[in-house]
Every structure is written in C-alpha cells, then in structure tokens.
Scaffold this motif. Structure first.
Motif, PDB file in Angstrom:
ATOM      1  N   PHE A  21      36.618  45.606  36.901  1.00 52.88           N
ATOM      2  CA  PHE A  21      35.949  44.674  37.804  1.00 52.88           C
ATOM      3  C   PHE A  21      36.880  43.505  38.076  1.00 52.88           C
ATOM      4  O   PHE A  21      37.594  43.052  37.193  1.00 52.88           O
ATOM      5  N   LYS A  22      36.824  42.981  39.298  1.00 52.83           N
ATOM      6  CA  LYS A  22      37.533  41.766  39.663  1.00 52.83           C
ATOM      7  C   LYS A  22      36.506  40.734  40.082  1.00 52.83           C
ATOM      8  O   LYS A  22      35.413  41.072  40.524  1.00 52.83           O
ATOM      9  N   MET A  23      36.866  39.463  39.964  1.00 52.94           N
ATOM     10  CA  MET A  23      35.966  38.392  40.336  1.00 52.94           C
ATOM     11  C   MET A  23      35.764  38.372  41.848  1.00 52.94           C
ATOM     12  O   MET A  23      36.725  38.500  42.605  1.00 52.94           O
ATOM     13  N   ASN A  24      34.517  38.242  42.281  1.00 51.30           N
ATOM     14  CA  ASN A  24      34.206  38.070  43.695  1.00 51.30           C
ATOM     15  C   ASN A  24      34.438  36.614  44.069  1.00 51.30           C
ATOM     16  O   ASN A  24      34.274  35.723  43.231  1.00 51.30           O
ATOM     17  N   GLU A  25      34.788  36.372  45.320  1.00 54.76           N
ATOM     18  CA  GLU A  25      34.989  34.997  45.761  1.00 54.76           C
ATOM     19  C   GLU A  25      33.715  34.196  45.580  1.00 54.76           C
ATOM     20  O   GLU A  25      32.621  34.664  45.864  1.00 54.76           O
ATOM     21  N   ILE A  30      29.864  38.647  36.476  1.00 55.20           N
ATOM     22  CA  ILE A  30      29.550  40.029  36.803  1.00 55.20           C
ATOM     23  C   ILE A  30      28.226  40.368  36.130  1.00 55.20           C
ATOM     24  O   ILE A  30      27.975  39.979  34.985  1.00 55.20           O
ATOM     25  N   GLU A  75      23.127  37.761  42.043  1.00 56.15           N
ATOM     26  CA  GLU A  75      24.114  36.691  42.094  1.00 56.15           C
ATOM     27  C   GLU A  75      23.465  35.317  42.075  1.00 56.15           C
ATOM     28  O   GLU A  75      24.078  34.346  41.677  1.00 56.15           O
ATOM     29  N   TYR A 121      36.137  29.614  37.579  1.00 60.40           N
ATOM     30  CA  TYR A 121      36.451  30.729  38.470  1.00 60.40           C
ATOM     31  C   TYR A 121      37.958  31.003  38.403  1.00 60.40           C
ATOM     32  O   TYR A 121      38.765  30.088  38.464  1.00 60.40           O
ATOM     33  N   LYS A 123      40.409  33.838  40.175  1.00 59.75           N
ATOM     34  CA  LYS A 123      40.441  35.012  41.067  1.00 59.75           C
ATOM     35  C   LYS A 123      41.314  36.140  40.544  1.00 59.75           C
ATOM     36  O   LYS A 123      41.135  37.286  40.905  1.00 59.75           O
ATOM     37  N   ASN A 126      40.339  39.846  35.581  1.00 64.14           N
ATOM     38  CA  ASN A 126      39.546  41.056  35.744  1.00 64.14           C
ATOM     39  C   ASN A 126      39.037  41.532  34.398  1.00 64.14           C
ATOM     40  O   ASN A 126      39.524  41.117  33.357  1.00 64.14           O
TER      41      ASN A 126
END
Length: 136
Positions: A21-25, A30, A75, A121, A123, A126
């Motif tokens: 998983f990667k961070m969403n903007e 998650i 979210e 945060y 970016k 992951n």
C-alpha cells in the motif's frame, strides 16, 4: 469491539501473500475493512513499514462500523468516536523497515475496520501487509 489483538505463537512459517500500500494524497492512513455482510474473519499477521522519509508515529485503531458506513466512507472516520479503540502506538525511525506486528496479530470480525494511521503524512511511505480471511 469487533477487532482483537492476539499474541503470535512462535513459528518458523514464512508467509508469502503480501499486499503493498502507498499513502493516498491528503490522507495519512490505510483502512482494512471487513464489511458487515461478510461471512469471513480477516486476520492481519504482519504490518511492515518500509523506508519512511522522516521519523513518524503510527497509531493502529480498531473500530466498529456504524449502520451507514461503508468501505467508501472510511476515510472520514472520526477517531474520537466511542466505537474506536487504540491498540498500538509506535515511533517509526526514518529510512528503516520494521514489522509493527512482530509478536502480535489482529482479528477483524464482520462490521469492523482496522485503521493504520500515521501522525505525519509521508507520500513516499508504504506498507506491506500480510492478511488473509477465513470463512465463518
């Protein structure tokens, strides 16, 4: 509460089924959601944080889904809600990979979610998560 934290037994078993998983903007976490109509339990065996750019703090919450919540609305979850429980809090050092669940694992029953939140945060951060489901 429909999320449980358990201790792992000592085992040399190597699990190969991971999701990255990667961070969403504009979102620093998650969610792993087990829908209310599910006939399965979800088991999260490993959460590996990979190479963050800065020191960070990870919080892992368990929460029950309200009647009107679905996977798409997670979210906006209010982490101050009475149906939310902080299971784990840990500082993550930059440029390191670490398995947050070295000795523990989570069980998520239908109608619950496991929220993995980072205070800052990042970016480039992951996660690699090993989870699987078992039919009830």
């Amino acid at each position: 509460m429909r999320v449980f934290k358990m201790s792992k037994e000592n085992s040399d078993e190597q699990l190969e089924d991971y999701k990255d998983f990667k961070m969403n903007e504009n979102f620093n976490g998650i969610d792993i959601v087990n829908p209310k109509n599910s006939n399965s339990i979800y088991i999260v065996n490993d959460i590996i944080v990979k190479n963050p750019e800065e020191n960070n703090i990870i919080n892992i919450y368990g929460c029950n889904l309200n009647e009107d919540e679905t996977e798409e609305v997670m979210e906006s979850i209010n982490l101050q809600d009475d149906d939310v429980l902080l299971f784990h809090k840990e500082e993550i050092m930059k440029d390191r990979s670490i398995n947050i669940l070295n000795k523990d694992y989570f069980i998520i029953l239908p109608g619950a979610s496991l929220v993995i939140e980072f205070v800052n945060y990042d970016k480039k951060l992951n996660l690699r998560v090993h989870s699987y489901k078992e039919e009830l």
